[in-house]
Design an enzyme around this catalytic site. Structure first.
Site, PDB file in Angstrom:
ATOM      1  N   CYS A   2      -4.882  22.361 -15.606  1.00 29.36           N
ATOM      2  CA  CYS A   2      -3.539  21.976 -15.144  1.00 29.36           C
ATOM      3  C   CYS A   2      -2.496  22.005 -16.264  1.00 29.36           C
ATOM      4  CB  CYS A   2      -3.568  20.584 -14.520  1.00 29.36           C
ATOM      5  SG  CYS A   2      -4.760  20.471 -13.189  1.00 29.36           S
ATOM      6  N   HIS A   6       3.278  17.090 -14.305  1.00 34.20           N
ATOM      7  CA  HIS A   6       2.214  17.716 -13.509  1.00 34.20           C
ATOM      8  C   HIS A   6       2.113  16.949 -12.185  1.00 34.20           C
ATOM      9  CE1 HIS A   6      -1.368  19.424 -12.079  1.00 34.20           C
ATOM     10  NE2 HIS A   6      -2.170  18.438 -12.426  1.00 34.20           N
ATOM     11  N   ASN A  23      -1.809  19.171  -5.605  1.00 32.50           N
ATOM     12  CA  ASN A  23      -2.020  19.531  -7.006  1.00 32.50           C
ATOM     13  C   ASN A  23      -2.335  21.030  -7.076  1.00 32.50           C
ATOM     14  OD1 ASN A  23      -3.007  19.966  -9.560  1.00 32.50           O
ATOM     15  ND2 ASN A  23      -4.332  18.167  -9.592  1.00 32.50           N
TER      16      ASN A  23
END
Ligand code: UT7
Length: 342
Positions: free
Chosen positions: A129, A269, A299
């Site tokens: 990520c 994020h 996500n």
């Protein structure tokens, strides 16, 4: 090598070379939207649980046959159009991904071909990520040094391909998307002021895809044991994520020579609303200065930051002259942050 230019170094940093700014940004999400209500029919979960624990309402899922490079190429086209450039102008391609088209060749090579770019260097970068911020810094160095003028940086992930759709602890969290940025030097524009990257390789057990690589090659048994899917200890990741993102955010802001009060917009994020709220609280930067879109995307791993940044720019939440803080956390463990004078 070209000489360093005086407009380039941000106060408080020892950066060498040309300034580098984001000349164009773009994003792409597949058409198909999977809602929490649909997930209620797939696993033992509720819309209420997903919403209160994560903030996610829906996510985009790639079509069968649509690979990570297909998502990335759409975002790349949008970023090039935003920069007023063509595929032929690109002289380096970086793709950050945790769900490559295949083990090799790289997704970046596939994307180069699909984009119709010249036969320029293309490679993947793996930092889960945090991948987009890692790639942003790698790309920045190529432009800063003067060896390359136009670098395409893509964050793309098709996590739906490595998600166990029977595991309620993970399948409600992820989505598919891609984001891209075009990096260039422009005299007088400061652009990326600082970055801060880190990793902790001792924590691989809490977030990984165990099989399919050299450590655990694919066998019938690994397929039966669902070892090719994402495994995550959510609660442990949560705690480490908050601390790592806090120190990354502070690190990049300090290196930029700015104060947190100078930051106009934070692009975190997009993993969990509660993580973002904890960071907002501990940094004492109000949620009104954060851009959050995880409700609609979930996500999306390496795509999360560029998708949110592209959206914030489109919405006018990030404007020319603003100071923007990007901050991410992911498997590795990895973390990264950047301060950009937009
Ligand atoms: O992008 C890379 C980094 N990843 C992240 O940042 C993810 C970080 N972690 C998180 O976002 C959160 O930990 C989650 C959203 C994954 C989970 O939230 P949580 O508040 O930490 O819940 P939990 O894992 O502690 O689970 C609480 C309960 C458990 O039941 P018991 O043991 O308390 O009876 C789980 O079995 O919730 C249960 N549960 C679910 N219930 C309904 C887990 N998943 C679900 C579900 N629906 N989908």
């Amino acid at each position: 090598m070209k000489p360093a230019e005086s407009d380039t170094s941000a106060p408080g940093t020892a950066r060498l070379g040309r300034s580098v700014h984001i000349a164009g940004i773009g994003s792409y999400a597949p058409e198909r939207v999977l809602t929490n209500q649909e997930l209620e029919k797939m696993v033992d979960t509720t819309d209420e649980w997903i919403l209160t624990r994560s903030g996610i309402r829906e996510r985009h899922i790639a079509a069968p046959g649509q690979a990570t490079s297909d998502l990335g190429v759409e975002a790349a086209r949008a970023a090039l159009a935003d920069a007023g450039l063509a595929a032929g102008d690109v002289d380096l391609i970086l793709v950050a991904t945790a769900s490559p088209d295949m083990l090799f060749p790289s997704t970046a090579c596939q994307l180069q071909h699909k984009l119709g770019a010249r036969k320029v260097a293309a490679f993947d970068l793996s930092a889960a990520c945090s991948g987009f911020i890692y790639a942003l810094e790698v790309g920045r160095q190529f432009v800063a040094s003067g060896t390359h003028d136009t670098v395409l940086v893509v964050g793309a992930d098709k996590l739906s391909a490595i998600t166990d759709w029977t595991d309620r602890a993970t399948c409600v969290l992820f989505g598919d998307a891609a984001g891209a940025a075009v990096l260039r030097h422009e005299p007088g524009r400061r652009g990326i002021l600082s970055t801060h990257l880190g990793a902790d390789g001792s924590q691989k057990e809490i977030l990984n895809v165990p099989a399919g690589g050299s450590a655990m090659p694919a066998t019938e048994q690994t397929v039966r044991d669902k070892m090719h899917f994402i495994r995550m200890s959510g609660r442990e990741v949560f705690k480490l994520a908050v601390n790592a993102m806090l120190s990354a955010a502070r690190g990049a802001v300090e290196k930029s020579g700015l104060a947190l009060s100078d930051i106009n917009c934070v692009i975190p994020h997009q993993a969990n609303m509660r993580i973002i709220e904890a960071i907002s609280d501990r940094l004492k930067v109000g949620m009104d200065r954060f851009h959050v879109n995880l409700q609609h995307y979930g996500n999306t791993s390496a795509a999360s930051i560029p998708v949110a940044l592209a959206e914030a720019v489109r919405m006018g939440k990030v404007k020319r002259g603003d100071n923007v803080l990007l901050v991410a956390f992911g498997g590795g463990l990895t973390w990264g942050s950047a301060v950009i004078h937009w």
